[in-house]
Motif scaffolding. Structure first.
Motif, PDB file in Angstrom:
ATOM      1  N   ARG A 222      41.025 -16.185  27.691  1.00  0.00           N
ATOM      2  CA  ARG A 222      42.038 -15.732  26.723  1.00  0.00           C
ATOM      3  C   ARG A 222      41.307 -15.071  25.534  1.00  0.00           C
ATOM      4  O   ARG A 222      41.878 -14.115  24.914  1.00  0.00           O
ATOM      5  CB  ARG A 222      42.943 -16.889  26.185  1.00  0.00           C
ATOM      6  N   ALA A 223      40.271 -15.453  25.214  1.00  0.00           N
ATOM      7  CA  ALA A 223      39.299 -14.910  24.153  1.00  0.00           C
ATOM      8  C   ALA A 223      39.010 -13.295  24.369  1.00  0.00           C
ATOM      9  O   ALA A 223      39.191 -12.452  23.647  1.00  0.00           O
ATOM     10  CB  ALA A 223      38.086 -15.435  23.984  1.00  0.00           C
ATOM     11  N   SER A 224      38.661 -12.979  25.974  1.00  0.00           N
ATOM     12  CA  SER A 224      38.264 -11.832  26.225  1.00  0.00           C
ATOM     13  C   SER A 224      39.804 -10.812  26.196  1.00  0.00           C
ATOM     14  O   SER A 224      39.622  -9.678  25.728  1.00  0.00           O
ATOM     15  CB  SER A 224      37.842 -11.937  27.675  1.00  0.00           C
ATOM     16  N   ALA A 225      40.655 -11.563  26.553  1.00  0.00           N
ATOM     17  CA  ALA A 225      41.907 -10.825  26.583  1.00  0.00           C
ATOM     18  C   ALA A 225      42.478 -10.379  25.235  1.00  0.00           C
ATOM     19  O   ALA A 225      42.713  -9.176  24.813  1.00  0.00           O
ATOM     20  CB  ALA A 225      43.197 -11.562  27.096  1.00  0.00           C
ATOM     21  N   ALA A 226      42.193 -11.260  24.055  1.00  0.00           N
ATOM     22  CA  ALA A 226      42.553 -10.910  22.867  1.00  0.00           C
ATOM     23  C   ALA A 226      41.704  -9.868  22.202  1.00  0.00           C
ATOM     24  O   ALA A 226      42.252  -8.991  21.380  1.00  0.00           O
ATOM     25  CB  ALA A 226      42.465 -12.418  21.862  1.00  0.00           C
ATOM     26  N   PHE A 227      40.452  -9.984  22.493  1.00  0.00           N
ATOM     27  CA  PHE A 227      39.889  -8.817  21.907  1.00  0.00           C
ATOM     28  C   PHE A 227      39.839  -7.454  22.641  1.00  0.00           C
ATOM     29  O   PHE A 227      39.879  -6.504  21.988  1.00  0.00           O
ATOM     30  CB  PHE A 227      37.868  -9.206  22.046  1.00  0.00           C
ATOM     31  N   ASP A 228      40.278  -7.575  23.692  1.00  0.00           N
ATOM     32  CA  ASP A 228      40.838  -6.297  24.439  1.00  0.00           C
ATOM     33  C   ASP A 228      42.130  -5.884  23.750  1.00  0.00           C
ATOM     34  O   ASP A 228      42.271  -4.497  23.476  1.00  0.00           O
ATOM     35  CB  ASP A 228      41.209  -6.644  25.945  1.00  0.00           C
ATOM     36  N   PHE A 229      42.867  -6.478  23.323  1.00  0.00           N
ATOM     37  CA  PHE A 229      44.110  -6.140  22.639  1.00  0.00           C
ATOM     38  C   PHE A 229      43.933  -5.626  21.301  1.00  0.00           C
ATOM     39  O   PHE A 229      44.467  -4.727  20.700  1.00  0.00           O
ATOM     40  CB  PHE A 229      45.196  -7.282  22.430  1.00  0.00           C
ATOM     41  N   ALA A 230      42.949  -6.087  20.498  1.00  0.00           N
ATOM     42  CA  ALA A 230      42.165  -5.765  19.310  1.00  0.00           C
ATOM     43  C   ALA A 230      41.632  -4.166  19.580  1.00  0.00           C
ATOM     44  O   ALA A 230      41.958  -3.373  18.467  1.00  0.00           O
ATOM     45  CB  ALA A 230      41.083  -6.720  18.878  1.00  0.00           C
ATOM     46  N   ILE A 231      40.826  -4.138  20.663  1.00  0.00           N
ATOM     47  CA  ILE A 231      40.318  -2.877  20.772  1.00  0.00           C
ATOM     48  C   ILE A 231      41.607  -1.688  21.335  1.00  0.00           C
ATOM     49  O   ILE A 231      41.253  -0.516  20.790  1.00  0.00           O
ATOM     50  CB  ILE A 231      39.437  -2.750  22.062  1.00  0.00           C
TER      51      ILE A 231
END
Length: 470
Positions: A222-231
């Protein structure tokens, strides 16, 4: 003092004002121009010019409350609290319903560490506000006062009010998460951020913070997905790429982590953190040449970053290339002679190279800097024994006893040293102590004091102790 950021002074106003100072000509400015000029100087740390602008402004507009409030700001900057309070009392008598007067009064109280009083005054200012449910500026000030008091639940309440009043207040958003972090409440922070994102789905700051919370709970997917959305929300958001790299490292995806870190190098000037992490990733991938290259770039970019020097030194330690490890730790020590981590490595490397005097110096400096780990005391004692400095070793161990009064490792060494220096009574006392604490550590005597272990008195003490234990 609250100020409208859209009311910035234009270059003409600044030029006219500074020209007036140089020529002593008297030019007229309306009060709003003076306010913007003063604010400009305060924002840029030009306090002397701000004071001149206040003085001239009040000469032309002696009844301006806002210019008087700027004067109070100067008093606060100069810790002239009595003068600030006296002027505030005068202004209150003139305009008892002016909330800005209460805000400045709270500021004076806060600077004097009277935070509870400051909160009381700010709540009064809130009552005077035209929109008390939407005054995010006052909510933020109250939140900060509660932070000063370490009342994080109350601070959280007011920072959340800030966001309710102004969802784009990212400073308040950071403070909300800071409070959740301090309260060690990741789950509530996650719930809050998910709810916030329902209404603000393209807020890169919130996605970034959500990723950090998932990272803290080790939910790396989920952390990786959240950072993807930030990008996705901002493809130049360096912080999101750095955090995504950290997640990928945790998942052993070192090549992908490197890609994310390298994007940050292309977006802006290289950061020592990114260079360091790239070096570690290449090391994990077994690419030693590139690992060293990036560790080198890291310490060149930021010579004060201890993690960079430690990384390159430990790299060569693992390779058992002690000469290169010593080269880099010497450079680190020369840059920061008060870094205890450097001295520990310095001592360890010199010990491996059998440079005992330098190793002893390293351990001594480590202790002087407040690192009182048991191994530090013991290593220094053993080196002093090897150097034949028995009295110094005894003194070192007696200091260690103050921190570790029940350490068998210290007691065996003291026992051996006292027998070695022909102080048999003290030797007997410490050897008995050592055996009482742990009779299986008697090999320390054999290793450090092979002649002492052969003494009949020592053999008898050890034998007697072990018989009693049986």
């Amino acid at each position: 003092m609250q100020y409208d950021p859209n009311n910035e002074p234009n270059d003409v106003s600044i030029s006219r004002f500074e020209s007036m100072l140089k020529t002593n000509d008297v030019l007229f400015f309306d009060s709003g121009e003076f306010e913007s000029i003063i604010h400009h100087y305060l924002e840029n740390g030009k306090v002397a010019l701000a004071k001149k602008a206040i003085k001239m402004g009040l000469q032309q507009h002696p009844t301006s409350i806002n210019l008087q409030l700027f004067k109070i700001e100067i008093f606060v900057l100069e810790n002239k609290f009595d003068e600030a309070n006296a002027l505030l009392d005068e202004l209150y008598n003139l305009e008892p319903g002016n909330e800005e007067i209460f805000i400045q009064k709270a500021n004076v109280l806060s600077k004097q560490d009277l935070h509870e009083e400051a909160i009381r005054i700010l709540l009064m200012a809130l009552d005077l506000s035209e929109n008390p449910d939407e005054d995010s500026d006052i909510f933020a000030l109250i939140g900060m006062e509660y932070l000063f008091l370490d009342q994080f639940e109350n601070a959280l309440l007011y920072f959340r009010k800030c966001i309710d009043a102004d969802p784009t207040d990212y400073a308040a958003l950071h403070n909300v998460i800071y409070c959740y972090d301090f309260l060690d409440n990741n789950e509530e922070a996650i719930d809050f951020l998910n709810n916030y994102l329902d209404g603000n789905p393209y807020c890169e700051v919130a996605w970034h913070q959500l990723g950090r919370q998932y990272f803290a709970t080790k939910d790396y997917k989920r952390a990786s997905a959240a950072f993807d959305f930030a990008i996705i929300s901002d493809d130049t958001f360096i912080g999101a790429y750095l955090e995504k790299g950290k997640v990928l490292e945790k998942q052993n995806e070192y090549a992908e982590a490197i890609e994310n870190y390298k994007i940050t190098l292309a977006l802006d000037d290289p950061t020592s953190f990114a260079l360091l992490r790239i070096g570690h990733c290449y090391e994990k991938l077994g690419n030693d040449d590139l690992a060293v290259q990036f560790f080198d770039r890291c310490v060149e970019e930021d010579p004060l970053l201890d993690k960079g020097w430690i990384a390159i030194t430990k790299f060569y330690l693992k390779k058992q290339d002690y000469q290169k490890a010593l080269y880099f730790i010497n450079k680190a020590v020369n840059i920061d002679a008060d870094n205890v981590l450097y001295w520990k490595l310095y001592a360890k490397i010199n010990q491996r190279l059998n440079f005992l005097e330098e190793a002893e110096r390293g351990y001594k400096r480590t202790l002087e800097l407040g690192n009182y780990e048991l191994d530090t005391w013991l290593n220094r004692a053993d080196i002093l024994i090897s150097l034949g400095e028995y009295d110094a070793s005894i003194y070192n161990l007696l200091q260690a006893v103050e921190f570790y009064p029940e350490s068998a490792e210290i007691e065996y060494r003291l026992g051996g040293l006292y027998f070695k220096t022909l102080q048999s009574d003290k030797g007997r006392y410490h050897l008995k102590n050592a055996l009482r604490l742990n009779d299986e550590y008697d090999f320390i005597l054999s290793e450090l004091f092979p002649h002492v272990i052969k003494k009949p008195m020592v053999k008898a003490i050890i034998s007697s102790s072990k018989k009693r234990a049986e």
